[in-house]
Design a protein around this motif. Structure first.
Motif, PDB file in Angstrom:
ATOM      1  N   UNK A   1      40.375 -36.192  45.312  1.00  0.00           N
ATOM      2  CA  UNK A   1      40.731 -37.782  45.554  1.00  0.00           C
ATOM      3  C   UNK A   1      41.059 -38.922  45.009  1.00  0.00           C
ATOM      4  N   UNK A   2      42.844 -38.698  44.513  1.00  0.00           N
ATOM      5  CA  UNK A   2      43.496 -39.139  44.034  1.00  0.00           C
ATOM      6  C   UNK A   2      43.450 -39.999  43.397  1.00  0.00           C
ATOM      7  N   UNK A   3      42.316 -39.621  41.876  1.00  0.00           N
ATOM      8  CA  UNK A   3      42.389 -40.167  41.452  1.00  0.00           C
ATOM      9  C   UNK A   3      43.157 -40.399  40.138  1.00  0.00           C
ATOM     10  N   UNK A   4      42.657 -41.200  39.609  1.00  0.00           N
ATOM     11  CA  UNK A   4      43.530 -42.020  38.389  1.00  0.00           C
ATOM     12  C   UNK A   4      42.809 -41.972  36.871  1.00  0.00           C
ATOM     13  N   UNK A   5      44.184 -41.392  35.856  1.00  0.00           N
ATOM     14  CA  UNK A   5      43.355 -40.674  34.943  1.00  0.00           C
ATOM     15  C   UNK A   5      44.374 -40.911  33.776  1.00  0.00           C
ATOM     16  N   UNK A   6      43.774 -42.464  32.864  1.00  0.00           N
ATOM     17  CA  UNK A   6      44.971 -42.853  31.544  1.00  0.00           C
ATOM     18  C   UNK A   6      44.205 -42.872  30.387  1.00  0.00           C
ATOM     19  N   UNK A   7      44.779 -41.661  29.953  1.00  0.00           N
ATOM     20  CA  UNK A   7      44.320 -41.345  28.404  1.00  0.00           C
ATOM     21  C   UNK A   7      45.457 -42.390  27.253  1.00  0.00           C
ATOM     22  N   UNK A   8      44.552 -43.132  26.498  1.00  0.00           N
ATOM     23  CA  UNK A   8      45.065 -43.142  25.558  1.00  0.00           C
ATOM     24  C   UNK A   8      46.031 -42.766  24.396  1.00  0.00           C
ATOM     25  N   UNK A   9      45.382 -40.872  24.903  1.00  0.00           N
ATOM     26  CA  UNK A   9      46.117 -40.069  23.961  1.00  0.00           C
ATOM     27  C   UNK A   9      46.104 -39.603  25.305  1.00  0.00           C
ATOM     28  N   UNK A  10      46.077 -38.104  25.334  1.00  0.00           N
ATOM     29  CA  UNK A  10      46.047 -37.365  26.289  1.00  0.00           C
ATOM     30  C   UNK A  10      45.406 -37.542  27.856  1.00  0.00           C
ATOM     31  N   UNK A  11      45.595 -37.716  29.265  1.00  0.00           N
ATOM     32  CA  UNK A  11      44.941 -37.307  30.049  1.00  0.00           C
ATOM     33  C   UNK A  11      43.722 -36.757  30.684  1.00  0.00           C
ATOM     34  N   UNK A  12      44.594 -35.916  30.756  1.00  0.00           N
ATOM     35  CA  UNK A  12      43.038 -34.649  30.320  1.00  0.00           C
ATOM     36  C   UNK A  12      43.623 -33.490  29.803  1.00  0.00           C
ATOM     37  N   UNK A  13      42.514 -33.140  29.019  1.00  0.00           N
ATOM     38  CA  UNK A  13      42.941 -32.046  27.990  1.00  0.00           C
ATOM     39  C   UNK A  13      41.943 -30.944  28.416  1.00  0.00           C
ATOM     40  N   UNK A  14      42.154 -29.999  28.578  1.00  0.00           N
ATOM     41  CA  UNK A  14      40.988 -28.755  29.247  1.00  0.00           C
ATOM     42  C   UNK A  14      41.391 -27.726  28.320  1.00  0.00           C
ATOM     43  N   UNK A  15      40.437 -27.306  27.861  1.00  0.00           N
ATOM     44  CA  UNK A  15      40.378 -25.768  27.056  1.00  0.00           C
ATOM     45  C   UNK A  15      38.759 -24.970  27.691  1.00  0.00           C
ATOM     46  N   UNK A  16      39.412 -23.493  27.650  1.00  0.00           N
ATOM     47  CA  UNK A  16      38.677 -22.441  28.174  1.00  0.00           C
ATOM     48  C   UNK A  16      38.821 -21.442  27.360  1.00  0.00           C
ATOM     49  N   UNK A  17      37.170 -21.271  26.665  1.00  0.00           N
ATOM     50  CA  UNK A  17      37.669 -20.259  25.976  1.00  0.00           C
ATOM     51  C   UNK A  17      36.065 -18.909  25.990  1.00  0.00           C
TER      52      UNK A  17
END
Length: 249
Positions: free
Chosen positions: A122-138
């Motif tokens: 849906x064309x989201x606007x995602x803004x992080x002061x550090x990372x925008x999206x931080x993703x970890x799969x373990x």
């Protein structure tokens, strides 16, 4: 090893096995801006734990490990959305956004065990002061990040993905950060990065946001699994436009 200086190529895709491709830097160690449309291989994205939002954008939906993100970005109230599941699935609705420029931290901090899927159609606007999206799969399973809007990591990475399972897949539109997209696959499968928009790594004089990732890389991709594939429409880096290494089979 090649040098591309302020020019754009036609989009393409390539697979690399046991190979290393990067754009050369200019003489005297001064970063040279690269505008690349390219294909290179292997990806995985990484995680960070930040603060959870009480009235924030994401909340549990049907079943354990499932979250739905809604509401528009609000600079005054948005906090890091810290979500975890075994496995973890996160989706969005129309009009969603998050902006932690005021509160600090990542916009989204996602941790999956046995699989992680983030899907924004849906064309989201995602803004992080550090990372925008931080993703970890373990542990196991695949990691997939799909972002059709604009993702920004103001002082970190736009998208930072790490996978310790099987395949790692990143599909984006516009992404900006110190490193635009940083993806590392420590898993047993393939790494794929696809971008249909503009990916930008901001110029940063070589200081590091993480081991091996120079500030200014448009796309940084590293794979220890099988194939590494990058297909990008338009990539610009203050350091390297695309820097990709495949140590897999």
């Amino acid at each position: 090893m090649g040098t591309i200086e302020k020019r754009k190529q036609q989009p393409g895709s390539s697979k690399f096995k046991n190979n290393d491709m990067r754009g050369n830097r200019s003489q005297n160690g001064i970063p040279r801006k690269l505008a690349l449309s390219a294909a290179v291989a292997s990806t995985l994205l990484a995680g960070y734990s930040g603060r959870s939002a009480r009235a924030g954008s994401c909340y549990p939906s049907a079943g354990p490990g499932n979250y739905l993100c809604s509401l528009g970005a609000n600079l005054a109230t948005d906090l890091t959305q810290t979500l975890a599941g075994a496995p973890l699935t996160v989706t969005t609705v129309s009009g969603v956004g998050i902006d932690t420029s005021t509160s600090g931290g990542h916009a989204l901090s996602l941790t999956g065990t046995g699989g992680l899927i983030f899907t924004d159609n849906f064309n989201a606007t995602i803004t992080g002061d550090n990372d925008g999206i931080d993703a970890l799969n373990q542990v196991g399973g695949a990691l997939s990040v799909t972002a059709t809007g604009t993702v920004t990591g103001t002082y970190g990475r736009g998208i930072y993905a790490r996978n310790l399972g099987t395949d790692l897949t990143v599909s984006t539109a516009d992404v900006t950060g110190g490193v635009g997209i940083a993806a590392t696959n420590y898993g047993s499968g393939a790494l794929s990065v696809t971008s249909t928009g503009q990916v930008t790594g901001t110029e940063g004089g070589g200081s590091k946001v993480a081991k091996g990732q120079l500030v200014g890389d448009g796309i940084f991709a590293r794979n220890l699994g099988t194939d590494l594939t990058i297909s990008a429409a338009d990539v610009t880096g203050g350091g390297y436009g695309i820097r990709a290494r495949n140590y897999g089979s």
